[in-house]
Design a protein around this motif. Structure first.
Motif, PDB file in Angstrom:
ATOM      1  N   VAL A 155      -6.420 -29.464 -11.227  1.00 62.44           N
ATOM      2  CA  VAL A 155      -6.286 -27.323 -11.829  1.00 62.44           C
ATOM      3  C   VAL A 155      -5.296 -27.710 -12.516  1.00 62.44           C
ATOM      4  N   GLU A 156      -4.927 -27.009 -13.431  1.00 63.90           N
ATOM      5  CA  GLU A 156      -3.456 -26.731 -14.202  1.00 63.90           C
ATOM      6  C   GLU A 156      -2.552 -25.967 -13.741  1.00 63.90           C
ATOM      7  N   GLN A 157      -1.247 -27.445 -13.520  1.00 63.77           N
ATOM      8  CA  GLN A 157      -0.351 -27.299 -13.109  1.00 63.77           C
ATOM      9  C   GLN A 157       0.962 -26.060 -13.021  1.00 63.77           C
ATOM     10  N   GLU A 158       0.623 -25.765 -14.108  1.00 62.91           N
ATOM     11  CA  GLU A 158       1.530 -24.468 -14.181  1.00 62.91           C
ATOM     12  C   GLU A 158       0.669 -23.012 -13.729  1.00 62.91           C
ATOM     13  N   THR A 159      -0.466 -22.878 -13.381  1.00 63.07           N
ATOM     14  CA  THR A 159      -0.951 -22.014 -12.730  1.00 63.07           C
ATOM     15  C   THR A 159      -2.208 -22.256 -11.540  1.00 63.07           C
ATOM     16  N   GLY A 160      -2.522 -23.352 -11.256  1.00 63.72           N
ATOM     17  CA  GLY A 160      -4.081 -23.222 -10.140  1.00 63.72           C
ATOM     18  C   GLY A 160      -4.925 -23.108 -10.937  1.00 63.72           C
ATOM     19  N   ARG A 161      -4.831 -23.245 -11.832  1.00 63.47           N
ATOM     20  CA  ARG A 161      -6.304 -22.404 -12.911  1.00 63.47           C
ATOM     21  C   ARG A 161      -6.876 -24.103 -12.993  1.00 63.47           C
ATOM     22  N   LEU A 162      -8.774 -23.750 -12.277  1.00 60.21           N
ATOM     23  CA  LEU A 162      -9.153 -24.295 -12.322  1.00 60.21           C
ATOM     24  C   LEU A 162      -9.635 -24.814 -13.663  1.00 60.21           C
ATOM     25  N   LEU A 163      -9.658 -26.362 -13.889  1.00 62.51           N
ATOM     26  CA  LEU A 163      -9.906 -27.156 -14.912  1.00 62.51           C
ATOM     27  C   LEU A 163     -11.568 -27.525 -15.473  1.00 62.51           C
ATOM     28  N   TRP A 164     -11.573 -28.578 -13.888  1.00 64.98           N
ATOM     29  CA  TRP A 164     -12.538 -28.899 -14.009  1.00 64.98           C
ATOM     30  C   TRP A 164     -13.131 -29.251 -12.099  1.00 64.98           C
ATOM     31  N   ARG A 165     -14.613 -29.726 -12.345  1.00 65.10           N
ATOM     32  CA  ARG A 165     -14.516 -30.203 -10.756  1.00 65.10           C
ATOM     33  C   ARG A 165     -15.211 -31.416 -10.601  1.00 65.10           C
ATOM     34  N   ARG A 166     -16.361 -32.308 -10.083  1.00 66.41           N
ATOM     35  CA  ARG A 166     -17.308 -33.443  -9.889  1.00 66.41           C
ATOM     36  C   ARG A 166     -17.730 -33.351  -8.872  1.00 66.41           C
ATOM     37  N   TYR A 167     -18.813 -33.624  -8.579  1.00 65.51           N
ATOM     38  CA  TYR A 167     -19.254 -33.680  -7.166  1.00 65.51           C
ATOM     39  C   TYR A 167     -20.324 -34.707  -7.414  1.00 65.51           C
ATOM     40  N   PHE A 168     -19.396 -36.447  -5.859  1.00 63.82           N
ATOM     41  CA  PHE A 168     -20.262 -37.099  -6.155  1.00 63.82           C
ATOM     42  C   PHE A 168     -21.604 -37.422  -4.604  1.00 63.82           C
ATOM     43  N   PRO A 169     -22.323 -36.827  -4.099  1.00 60.99           N
ATOM     44  CA  PRO A 169     -23.333 -37.280  -3.355  1.00 60.99           C
ATOM     45  C   PRO A 169     -23.045 -38.500  -2.623  1.00 60.99           C
ATOM     46  N   GLY A 170     -23.131 -39.059  -1.444  1.00 63.66           N
ATOM     47  CA  GLY A 170     -22.395 -39.882  -0.830  1.00 63.66           C
ATOM     48  C   GLY A 170     -21.521 -40.508  -0.445  1.00 63.66           C
ATOM     49  N   VAL A 171     -20.977 -39.505  -0.523  1.00 62.64           N
ATOM     50  CA  VAL A 171     -19.276 -39.445   0.198  1.00 62.64           C
ATOM     51  C   VAL A 171     -18.655 -39.985   1.318  1.00 62.64           C
ATOM     52  N   HIS A 172     -19.072 -39.831   2.430  1.00 57.84           N
ATOM     53  CA  HIS A 172     -18.516 -39.841   3.867  1.00 57.84           C
ATOM     54  C   HIS A 172     -17.150 -39.854   4.033  1.00 57.84           C
ATOM     55  N   ILE A 173     -16.334 -38.644   5.227  1.00 58.91           N
ATOM     56  CA  ILE A 173     -14.863 -38.772   5.612  1.00 58.91           C
ATOM     57  C   ILE A 173     -14.174 -39.819   4.481  1.00 58.91           C
ATOM     58  N   SER A 174     -14.726 -39.367   3.665  1.00 59.36           N
ATOM     59  CA  SER A 174     -13.237 -39.925   2.634  1.00 59.36           C
ATOM     60  C   SER A 174     -11.924 -39.245   2.270  1.00 59.36           C
ATOM     61  N   TYR A 175     -11.044 -40.565   2.167  1.00 59.28           N
ATOM     62  CA  TYR A 175      -9.963 -39.394   1.997  1.00 59.28           C
ATOM     63  C   TYR A 175      -8.948 -40.225   1.662  1.00 59.28           C
ATOM     64  N   THR A 176      -9.272 -40.466  -0.124  1.00 62.03           N
ATOM     65  CA  THR A 176      -8.402 -41.341  -0.693  1.00 62.03           C
ATOM     66  C   THR A 176      -8.156 -40.427  -1.556  1.00 62.03           C
ATOM     67  N   THR A 177      -6.799 -40.427  -2.185  1.00 72.15           N
ATOM     68  CA  THR A 177      -6.336 -39.651  -3.179  1.00 72.15           C
ATOM     69  C   THR A 177      -5.918 -40.231  -4.266  1.00 72.15           C
ATOM     70  N   PRO A 178      -6.463 -39.537  -5.355  1.00 72.57           N
ATOM     71  CA  PRO A 178      -6.308 -39.662  -6.965  1.00 72.57           C
ATOM     72  C   PRO A 178      -5.878 -40.606  -7.339  1.00 72.57           C
ATOM     73  N   LEU A 179      -5.374 -41.925  -8.034  1.00 69.42           N
ATOM     74  CA  LEU A 179      -4.407 -41.852  -9.056  1.00 69.42           C
ATOM     75  C   LEU A 179      -5.036 -41.524 -10.355  1.00 69.42           C
ATOM     76  N   TYR A 180      -4.036 -41.261 -11.139  1.00 69.57           N
ATOM     77  CA  TYR A 180      -3.713 -40.970 -12.365  1.00 69.57           C
ATOM     78  C   TYR A 180      -3.289 -41.886 -13.524  1.00 69.57           C
ATOM     79  N   TYR A 181      -3.206 -42.256 -14.452  1.00 75.13           N
ATOM     80  CA  TYR A 181      -2.875 -43.617 -14.563  1.00 75.13           C
ATOM     81  C   TYR A 181      -3.711 -43.031 -16.798  1.00 75.13           C
ATOM     82  N   LYS A 182      -2.333 -42.569 -17.338  1.00 77.88           N
ATOM     83  CA  LYS A 182      -2.300 -42.914 -18.206  1.00 77.88           C
ATOM     84  C   LYS A 182      -3.525 -41.953 -19.246  1.00 77.88           C
TER      85      LYS A 182
END
Length: 550
Positions: free
Chosen positions: A201-228
């Motif tokens: 989402v846009e930090q300034e407004t909260g507007r959704l920018l994009w969404r992806r979904y990957f099936p097969g994930v099960h109670i996975s609580y890992t933070t995303p890492l942003y790098y360049k």
């Protein structure tokens, strides 16, 4: 959800739980068909209509006869319509006069009817582009909260001149379950849900920018890492685990590589990037609903681990940042079994790894309960290794200024309490052992003049420790759950926007109270505070200081 009589119909964002029916007196949920979804279903006479995370509109019979797990009924009764760009349908459809109206996250309004002949849209509206850039004084990347604990050393600190008062800037719905922090970079905030969604989402407004979904994930609580302008997200499941690299601007998949291990809540820490390498820790462990032989229960509790299965090897692996191909792997199984209850940090271009092997002494000849090692990041060469001190469950390793800090949930076997250990980063020798603590969970926060850690639940305490000695400076009784905190000195941020002033040892602000579970705190990133609730289904951005007074 929708209600008809005594039955409740709902959609769920989990694999094999697309459209479901809950009936009184029936213990099991009836899966009726379709793909995982975050949109409410619309009930018609004999069918229901809803949009899936795969960009298809589904028409599903309300009968559960002959439905298979693949999203199509045995009699072929589930009908679907595919939108132009495969973007999720996240809002309910409307049905009127024989036509179906629904919006899609590709930006188009679709109208379906028996006489429909219009072609699908062909122009991508590029809704992922930022329309409202950040307007704060802290737009430099050094102010990004880009990883789970703030930086490569896991210090859990990001100082950005935070001062009261605080005021909501925006609030948005969050369609999923989280138990970790969102992260920020490039003017966007990124969130990974336990069910396999990744969205920006846009930090300034909260507007959704994009969404992806990957099936097969099960109670996975890992933070995303942003790098360049890359987003690295380990997504774990019972059947497969994948480290995925996405384009941070669009969400498009760049590459994915396999790993293995637990899909549980101990996986909060994402990889570490050093030059051209992505470095991650995991295990060879296999998991099941309950522990059976060499398969361990995926939902093991921190502090309750006696030992890991015999076939579980603790691994650290480096992948090529551009391609995801394996570069080197280090196996530490000669010292014990484990790998899923572990952490990595990077301090002064040196990688540090600490791993917990469990509470039982029956794992290696020398009966060590874990290891801590210094590793050359480009080659995987071990510089030094100690079996005397390691993280002890549910805690990562953190480091700064030539020192490493280790905590954990589990008490030492001969005591009913634990300690924080401070090690010399040059050789792994013990510098000091802290005063006894009930727990030291998640990580050790490294402030300018003190360390912070905490315990949980009825015995919850906030601890401020002396950096030179490990002596307790302050212990504040606060019975939160397993809450994650962050620090922007002198303020400590807890759940429901609780703000604790470490200089006065008092709470100075609270609210909005949007999360009944109180498991996650807020982060300070780019001159804003951002809060993602675990169970409340909301994300909040707050401004502070002069901006909040306007």
């Amino acid at each position: 959800m929708s209600v008809r009589g005594n039955d409740v119909f709902r959609c769920r964002p989990e694999e094999k739980f697309g459209f479901c029916k809950h009936s009184p007196g029936r213990k099991s949920i009836q899966y009726l068909g379709g793909y995982p979804s975050i949109a409410a279903p619309v009930l018609l006479r004999d069918t229901a209509i809803y949009g899936g995370l795969d960009g298809n509109l589904y028409v599903v019979p309300l009968s559960d006869n002959g439905v298979s797990g693949g999203g199509v009924s045995g009699g072929g009764k589930v009908w679907s319509f595919t939108t132009a760009f495969g973007k999720a349908i996240s809002a309910p459809a409307a049905v009127c006069d024989g036509r179906v109206y629904f919006g899609c996250e590709d930006g188009y309004l679709y109208v379906l009817g028996p006489d429909g002949k219009a072609p699908l849209p062909s122009k991508d509206l590029h809704l992922e582009k930022i329309r409202s850039p950040l307007t704060t004084k802290f737009t430099d990347p050094k102010y990004n909260w880009f990883t789970s604990f703030g930086d490569w050393g896991n210090t859990n600190v990001k100082n950005q001149a935070v001062v009261p008062p605080f005021k909501i800037k925006w609030i948005r719905r969050n369609e999923g379950t989280v138990k970790h922090f969102s992260t920020c970079g490039g003017g966007r905030m990124y969130t990974h849900t336990a069910e396999g969604q990744i969205f920006a989402v846009e930090q300034e407004t909260g507007r959704l920018l994009w969404r992806r979904y990957f099936p097969g994930v099960h109670i996975s609580y890992t933070t995303p890492l942003y790098y360049k302008e890359r987003l690295l997200v380990p997504q774990a499941g019972l059947e497969k685990c994948r480290l995925r690299c996405l384009d941070a601007a669009t969400g498009e998949l760049v590459w994915e590589s396999p790993f293995s291990g637990s899909p549980s809540w101990n996986r909060q820490l994402p990889p570490i990037v050093h030059k051209n390498l992505v470095i991650y820790m995991f295990s060879t462990g296999k998991y099941a609903a309950g522990r059976t032989g060499d398969k361990m229960n995926w939902l093991f509790g921190h502090g309750a681990i006696n030992s890991f299965p015999r076939n579980q090897r603790p691994l650290v692996r480096a992948y090529d940042l551009k391609t995801g191909k394996e570069v080197w792997t280090k196996d530490f199984s000669e010292y014990g079994r484990g790998g899923d209850d572990a952490g990595l940090c990077l301090v002064d271009d040196t990688l540090y790894y600490s791993c917990y092997f469990g509470g039982s002494a029956r794992r290696t000849d020398d009966a060590c309960t874990g290891i801590t090692a210094s590793i050359e990041p480009q080659t995987g060469r071990v510089i030094w290794l100690t079996t005397k001190h390691a993280v002890h469950s549910g805690c990562t390793i953190s480091g700064k200024d030539g020192r490493l800090y280790l905590g954990g949930y589990a008490a030492e076997s001969q005591h009913r309490h634990g300690h924080v250990w401070c090690l010399d980063a040059r050789d792994g020798t013990l510098v000091w052992e802290s005063d006894p603590l009930l727990q030291a969970i998640h990580g050790i926060t490294i402030g300018a003049k003190f360390l912070f850690t905490c315990s949980q639940s009825r015995n919850g305490f906030l601890y401020l420790l002396d950096k030179d000695t490990g002596k307790i400076l302050t212990a504040v009784d606060k019975p939160y759950m397993c809450t994650r905190y962050t620090l922007s000195e002198p303020y400590l941020f807890g759940p429901n926007m609780d703000v604790f002033d470490t200089s006065t040892r008092k709470f100075v602000s609270s609210g909005p109270a949007v999360d009944p579970n109180a498991c996650v705190g807020s982060i300070a990133s780019n001159g804003r505070l951002f809060y993602t609730s675990q169970g409340g289904g909301l994300q909040v951005s707050m401004v502070y200081g002069p901006e909040a007074k306007q």
